[in-house]
Design an enzyme around this catalytic site. Structure first.
Site, PDB file in Angstrom:
ATOM      1  N   ASN A   1       6.906   4.044  -4.876  1.00 40.43           N
ATOM      2  CA  ASN A   1       5.578   3.428  -4.930  1.00 40.43           C
ATOM      3  C   ASN A   1       4.754   4.291  -5.880  1.00 40.43           C
ATOM      4  OD1 ASN A   1       2.771   3.029  -4.511  1.00 40.43           O
ATOM      5  ND2 ASN A   1       3.174   2.017  -2.567  1.00 40.43           N
TER       6      ASN A   1
ATOM      7  N   GLU B   1       3.790  -1.295  -6.003  1.00 39.61           N
ATOM      8  CA  GLU B   1       2.376  -1.085  -6.320  1.00 39.61           C
ATOM      9  C   GLU B   1       2.196  -0.726  -7.801  1.00 39.61           C
ATOM     10  OE1 GLU B   1      -1.557   0.466  -3.907  1.00 39.61           O
ATOM     11  OE2 GLU B   1       0.356   1.433  -3.467  1.00 39.61           O
TER      12      GLU B   1
ATOM     13  N   TYR C   1       7.249  -4.394  -1.221  1.00 41.12           N
ATOM     14  CA  TYR C   1       6.030  -3.660  -0.925  1.00 41.12           C
ATOM     15  C   TYR C   1       5.363  -4.390   0.244  1.00 41.12           C
ATOM     16  CZ  TYR C   1       1.321  -1.721  -1.551  1.00 41.12           C
ATOM     17  OH  TYR C   1       0.100  -1.112  -1.352  1.00 41.12           O
TER      18      TYR C   1
ATOM     19  N   ASP D   1       8.284   0.532  -0.139  1.00 37.75           N
ATOM     20  CA  ASP D   1       7.224   1.017   0.739  1.00 37.75           C
ATOM     21  C   ASP D   1       7.069  -0.007   1.851  1.00 37.75           C
ATOM     22  OD1 ASP D   1       4.888   1.724   2.005  1.00 37.75           O
ATOM     23  OD2 ASP D   1       3.617   1.619   0.226  1.00 37.75           O
TER      24      ASP D   1
ATOM     25  N   ASN E   1       5.476   0.539   4.686  1.00 36.71           N
ATOM     26  CA  ASN E   1       4.180   0.725   5.347  1.00 36.71           C
ATOM     27  C   ASN E   1       4.294   0.880   6.862  1.00 36.71           C
ATOM     28  OD1 ASN E   1       1.685   1.077   3.912  1.00 36.71           O
ATOM     29  ND2 ASN E   1       2.045  -0.900   2.920  1.00 36.71           N
TER      30      ASN E   1
ATOM     31  N   ASP F   1       0.556   9.076  -4.827  1.00 31.45           N
ATOM     32  CA  ASP F   1       0.399   9.590  -3.458  1.00 31.45           C
ATOM     33  C   ASP F   1       1.695   9.422  -2.661  1.00 31.45           C
ATOM     34  OD1 ASP F   1       0.037   6.826  -3.578  1.00 31.45           O
ATOM     35  OD2 ASP F   1      -1.512   6.779  -2.029  1.00 31.45           O
ATOM     36  N   HIS F   2       2.652   8.659  -3.195  1.00 33.45           N
ATOM     37  CA  HIS F   2       4.007   8.570  -2.659  1.00 33.45           C
ATOM     38  C   HIS F   2       4.930   9.395  -3.551  1.00 33.45           C
ATOM     39  CE1 HIS F   2       3.468   4.833  -0.073  1.00 33.45           C
ATOM     40  NE2 HIS F   2       2.370   4.822  -0.796  1.00 33.45           N
TER      41      HIS F   2
END
Length: 252
Positions: free
Chosen positions: A7, A35, A105, A144, A146, A241-242
């Site tokens: 991601n 993303e 995603y 991802d 989530n 951030d991933h």
């Protein structure tokens, strides 16, 4: 076969932070992005030897997925249903001779859980879709998702219980998914490994202190679990951030 999933939280920004260096270093056979946050024509990546497939969200600067593969697939589909437009660009499926690759995603249920009901419906549709693929050929699903499945998959599980990504409902959906014939490759190899995370908040010093969540996965059809050679989390790789996750799998 070497697979990578990442991601990138905006591929244009990630490219400026060293994406291409990591991409070339890994030399993956299949490299999946989530993303991507762009529309057609907003970036041109020079990736010699790779076929590129992009699924753009209708909303600008939002969601989106991509797959770069050395081997040309037999067929590529976008979304959960081939004839139905999926406006957020969240899924790409590649069919090869012996297996499918699905990058996804998964929708976030939102901080106030406003999207939880929609998220749970998505999970049901996703499971039905992947089960149908699995009835034809083994599946490698990545992305991802989530959700931190178990308490071991996030640093502060007590204070995050019931929060987006760690609700009982989301975790149970992941359990159901795995119980229908699929394996979380990382946990298959490392059932008790702690401090293994793939996402960290941008808040000050959070990543440095490794206060994270493991929400990025490679999930493989159970009948292929003995073909898993390596499952890694490349936490040292910056740019988003991933961090990327990696799978080595015998597909022959």
């Amino acid at each position: 076969m070497k697979f990578v999933s990442w991601n990138v939280n905006g591929i244009r920004a990630c490219v400026k932070k060293g994406f291409l260096y990591y991409f070339k270093e890994q030399d993956a056979d299949i490299f999946c992005l989530q993303e991507t946050k762009l529309q057609a024509g907003q970036i041109e990546l020079d990736l010699p030897g790779y076929y590129q497939y992009w699924n753009y969200a209708e909303r600008k600067g939002y969601s989106g997925t991509a797959v770069f593969t050395k081997q040309k697939p037999l067929h590529v589909t976008y979304g959960l249903e081939e004839d139905v437009i999926e406006p957020e660009g969240r899924i790409i499926t590649l069919e090869f001779e012996k297996y499918f690759v699905v990058t996804v995603y998964t929708p976030n249920s939102k901080r106030d859980l406003a999207r939880l009901a929609e998220r749970l419906e998505w999970e049901d549709r996703m499971l039905a879709y992947v089960q149908e693929l699995d009835s034809r050929k083994p599946v490698v699903l990545c992305g991802d998702l989530n959700v931190a499945h178990q308490e071991i998959d996030l640093k502060n599980y007590k204070t995050n219980r019931g929060n987006s990504g760690f609700t009982t409902e989301e975790r149970e959906k992941m359990t159901t998914f795995l119980n229908t014939g699929f394996v979380d490759s990382f946990r298959y190899l490392y059932p008790e490994r702690t401090e293994a995370y793939s996402w960290w908040s941008y808040m000050n010093k959070v990543r440095e202190r490794n206060i994270g969540w493991r929400i990025d996965y490679f999930i493989v059809s159970e009948r292929w679990k003995n073909r898993i050679n390596k499952a890694e989390i490349h936490a040292e790789t910056l740019g988003s951030d991933h961090c990327p996750v990696y799978l080595s799998l015998d597909t022959e």
